[in-house]
Design an enzyme around this catalytic site. Structure first.
Site, PDB file in Angstrom:
ATOM      1  N   GLU A  36      37.378  40.942  35.198  1.00 58.26           N
ATOM      2  CA  GLU A  36      37.358  42.379  34.886  1.00 58.26           C
ATOM      3  C   GLU A  36      37.378  42.548  33.381  1.00 58.26           C
ATOM      4  OE1 GLU A  36      40.369  44.942  36.614  1.00 58.26           O
ATOM      5  OE2 GLU A  36      40.294  43.831  38.505  1.00 58.26           O
TER       6      GLU A  36
ATOM      7  N   GLU B   3      45.507  40.773  40.151  1.00 62.71           N
ATOM      8  CA  GLU B   3      46.527  41.114  39.140  1.00 62.71           C
ATOM      9  C   GLU B   3      47.936  40.980  39.710  1.00 62.71           C
ATOM     10  OE1 GLU B   3      45.570  44.946  37.416  1.00 62.71           O
ATOM     11  OE2 GLU B   3      44.175  43.991  36.028  1.00 62.71           O
TER      12      GLU B   3
END
Ligand code: P53
Length: 477
Positions: free
Chosen positions: A374, A183
């Site tokens: 995810e 991320e």
């Protein structure tokens, strides 16, 4: 009867984790202290992970969940066996940098740390599970924070280069799929967690953030280069905290606000996938008077070593408005309320169609294979008197999202490599530090204060996911 819809052959199914949220054993076998270790549970956490408050040590007032986490370090064989039982063909995990280089700036790596991951990868391979390895998942050795200021310092690029060189050589043939930074866009919102940055008094926030961003982007391209040199079989991906911004209304000002907020995140992936700074970013730097420390050769490296695939997390969509009423600092990660969506226990909007929309947008924008690394529902699980968790709410969430992804493949023609749910086994929350926010198919007996036996048990979703994988998605019909 119509033909049942499935996923492409070879589609990778599994679950995703991060070192500091699951391993524990924070000071064993030579591991050094990392930024994520000193982020406690409780109200101070947000101020610390966003870099507003400097907090560089353990103290007695707080509980630090990452110290012990769910002790995967000593339970990995048992846990991987459970993943294999569910039929995983991939398992996403991250390397704790400070196990390999305890301080970060050493010349020689710590053999015990390297050996641990080698054993874990071999254990995966034993069951035919393909490891998907995040090189850094929100972690940086504390020594690089205190002595160098984290990713704001260009020297950290060199330390990262040393790290990846060691990893690619050591795990050649054992690991093929790599992600450079988890991320990466989170560095703008939670800079201590994303880049080991705590702000000094009077510092220009954006100058520091985009300097660190350049360093991470450069490091990512260098890693891609080395990965391909060491083994042409290696596939390197970038990793975006995904989830589209919708305009709150069709007012053009709100549409523009949504575009701008999306770009703040896509900026990183634009560089990693297209190999150059986009025009909107260059103009932003100019307007803000920022000087990005681009040195000779940097732009060539970015251009020549773009990623092989684009990975992302997806939990929710958000809504943007041009003139929000509430613009407080605490509202940094929040967004406008979308009145059409229900929310999770932690207030995250549930939007499976938004997943399909996000997948399509990324596919259109990057034209590279996508990997969902995810997705999942953080919820409060209450075991019954036998210790069993009937998590139908989690099954519902995943069912809707996997269908949406299947539509993106079968109806929209998107190319996808695989799907890993977040936290296939309960682990520590990155955002809040809690154990109570659970995502797993496997329940772990441990609470917010660190009590519990660490016993693992299967939830209802365990068999459900096993069936989904075994049928390559057909079970959903
Ligand atoms: P948790 C939000 C806040 C912090 C980390 O989050 C996040 C996000 C979502 O984009 O990112 C990822 O644990 C992250 C994982 C994390 C997961 O989302 O706060 O890559 O480390 O655990 C879920 O519920």
């Amino acid at each position: 009867m119509s033909k049942k819809l499935t996923f492409p052959d070879g589609f990778l199914w599994g679950g995703a984790t991060a070192a500091n949220q699951l391993e524990g054993a924070y000071n064993e076998d030579g591991r050094g202290l990392a930024n994520v270790d000193v982020s406690p549970v409780g109200p101070d956490r947000v101020k610390i992970i966003t870099g507003q408050v400097k907090h560089f040590d353990f103290d007695n007032e707080h509980f630090y969940p990452a110290k012990g986490a769910i002790d995967f370090y000593h339970h990995y064989k048992e846990d991987i066996a459970l993943f294999a039982e569910m039929g995983f063909s991939t398992f996403r995990l991250s390397i704790a940098w400070s196990r390999i280089f305890p301080k970060g700036d050493e010349v020689e790596p710590n053999e015990a740390g390297l050996k641990f991951y080698e054993d874990v990868f071999k254990e995966c391979r034993k069951y035919g599970i393909e490891p998907l390895v995040t090189i850094t998942h929100f972690d940086i050795p504390m020594h690089l924070v205190t002595e160098y200021g984290g990713w704001r310092n260009r020297k950290v690029v060199t330390f990262y280069e040393n790290l990846v060189t060691v990893l690619f050589n050591r795990y050649k043939g054992l690991v093929k799929y790599w992600l450079t930074f988890n991320e990466i866009n989170v560095l703008l919102h939670a800079p201590f967690m994303g880049a080991g940055i705590a702000f000094e008094e009077g510092e220009n926030r954006n100058q520091v953030l985009y300097t660190a961003a350049h360093h991470e982007l450069l490091a990512s391209a260098i890693a891609t280069k080395i990965a391909h040199e060491v083994d042409p079989e290696n596939k390197v991906g970038c990793m975006l905290a995904g989830g589209k911004f919708y305009p709150l209304t069709p007012k053009p000002e709100d549409v523009k606000a949504a575009m701008d907020q999306d770009r703040e995140n896509y900026f990183f992936i634009d560089v990693q996938a297209h190999g150059e700074y986009p025009g909107y970013a260059l103009k932003f730097f100019e307007r803000e008077g920022l000087t990005i420390p681009i040195e000779e050769g940097d732009l060539d490296i970015l251009k020549e070593h773009t990623v092989d695939f684009v990975s992302f997390s997806y939990y929710q969509t958000r809504a943007a408005e041009a003139h929000p009423a509430d613009q407080t600092e605490a509202n940094l990660l929040a967004s406008a309320e979308n009145p059409y969506l229900k929310k999770s226990d932690w207030g995250w909007a549930i939007d499976s169609l938004g997943f399909r929309i996000t997948i399509n947008e990324l596919s259109d924008r990057y034209r590279k294979p996508l990997f969902v690394v995810e997705n999942g529902l953080g919820a409060v699980d209450v075991p019954d008197e036998n210790g069993y968790v009937a998590d139908d709410y989690r099954i519902d969430y995943l069912d809707q999202h996997i269908r949406a992804m299947r539509d993106a493949i079968n109806e929209d023609g998107v190319e996808m490599l695989g799907y890993t749910t977040w936290g296939p086994i309960d682990l520590v929350s990155a955002g809040t530090g809690e154990m109570k926010k659970r995502y797993g198919f496997i329940y772990v007996d441990r609470d917010n204060e660190g009590n519990g036996t660490l016993k693992r048990s299967k939830k209802k979703s365990f068999d459900w996911y096993k069936n989904v994988i075994a049928s390559n998605g057909a079970y959903l019909d």
